[in-house]
Design a protein around this motif. Structure first.
Motif, short mmCIF file in Angstrom:
data_model
loop_
_atom_site.label_atom_id
_atom_site.label_comp_id
_atom_site.label_asym_id
_atom_site.label_seq_id
_atom_site.Cartn_x
_atom_site.Cartn_y
_atom_site.Cartn_z
N VAL A 1 123.98 -8.83 57.55
CA VAL A 1 122.28 -9.30 56.88
C VAL A 1 122.33 -8.14 58.45
N TYR A 2 122.51 -7.20 58.82
CA TYR A 2 122.25 -6.17 59.85
C TYR A 2 121.78 -5.26 59.17
N LEU A 3 122.08 -4.90 57.78
CA LEU A 3 121.29 -3.42 56.85
C LEU A 3 120.19 -4.35 57.17
N VAL A 4 119.76 -5.63 56.91
CA VAL A 4 118.29 -5.33 56.34
C VAL A 4 117.46 -5.39 57.26
N LYS A 5 116.58 -4.41 57.68
CA LYS A 5 115.73 -3.74 58.42
C LYS A 5 114.34 -5.15 59.00
N LYS A 6 114.57 -5.12 59.66
CA LYS A 6 114.07 -6.42 60.91
C LYS A 6 112.16 -5.70 60.14
N THR B 1 126.66 -1.09 59.19
CA THR B 1 126.67 -2.77 59.92
C THR B 1 126.34 -2.25 61.82
#
Lengths: 171, 171
Positions: A166-171, A48
């Motif tokens: 949520v840090y696994l969701v690409k920005k 993460t």
């Protein structure tokens, strides 16, 4: 007459309290389910943040902690007690064999399904009794440390790890 | 007789329930305060993960959201409404001028101090009234969306960002 007034004004709030807490727990479950739908297996296997837990470990951790509520709330035997050693008592790189991601997702869904059923079957007053890990002496002094408080606490704990996932969701 | 039974068994749980929620909020505040004591100014200026919000931004965000509770709970004017534009409505790199970290820490402490005072002065039944942003129609259908529910929700939100802020602590 006064009994009626008390019933109509006070009685509903006990069930309302419970609904407030349970619905916040369900909301966090929905958020995690939404994330699981969105993230690929590859993303979930990623850290993460650099040097921090992977999505897979955090899913195992949250499943183990929710499974632990069967005991705390007096709702019967845990479904997957073996997860504790791997995901609560040991860090990510313990070398212990982990269930597959597909299995973990299944366990996560099952724990929530059965917990929800059993919570819904609880009598309202049951929620205000001591949880399984508090001594009678302590509960007498601190009656807010009841079963419903465990659910509040676990919901916040889940929010904490969702903030990391949520840090696994690409920005 | 039945009025007495109702009073002794049900009445205490209203205040108990409020205590449960408020004490969980205070616990999250203590955790964040512990983190702030532990992290250097330099660490707080760092991104919590690559390309993600810094500790300073998250502190501003949490301060703005807690400050917003004055409005939601009907506890008077917000102390620092100017934080909303910078830390809620705009992302980290908006180019808007931010208060210094020292100021933000002071605002954070002040918001919690004044909120705590005013929450403690609330009548128990006040917590079960609709918060400021729900329409009367909706509240009639969903009476769990009350002021206390806002505090539960904001406590979980704070836990979510504390989960991110801990990534600033060196392993």
């Amino acid at each position: 007459m006064s009994a009626n007034i008390t019933e109509t004004t006070v009685q509903p709030s006990t069930e309302l309290f419970i609904k407030m807490v349970v619905s916040n727990w369900e909301l966090q479950n929905s958020r995690l389910n939404g994330l699981l739908d969105k993230l690929t297996d590859e993303a979930l296997a990623t850290e993460t943040a650099p040097g921090r837990n992977t999505g897979v470990y955090l899913l195992g951790h949250l499943t183990a902690v929710s499974d632990g509520m069967f005991t705390y709330l007096g709702l019967g035997e845990r479904l997957y007690p073996q997860l504790d050693q791997i995901f609560v008592k040991s860090p990510e790189n313990s070398g212990l064999e982990k269930p597959s991601l597909a299995e973990l997702k299944q366990y996560w869904a099952k724990v929530n399904e059965v917990l929800t059923e059993r919570m819904n079957a609880m009598q309202p007053e049951e929620w205000f009794k001591p949880h399984s890990a508090i001594a009678a002496d302590d509960f007498a002094k601190e009656p807010h440390r009841n079963k419903l408080n465990i659910l509040i606490n676990r919901t916040i704990h889940q929010g904490y790890h969702i903030g990391q996932l949520v840090y696994l969701v690409k920005k």
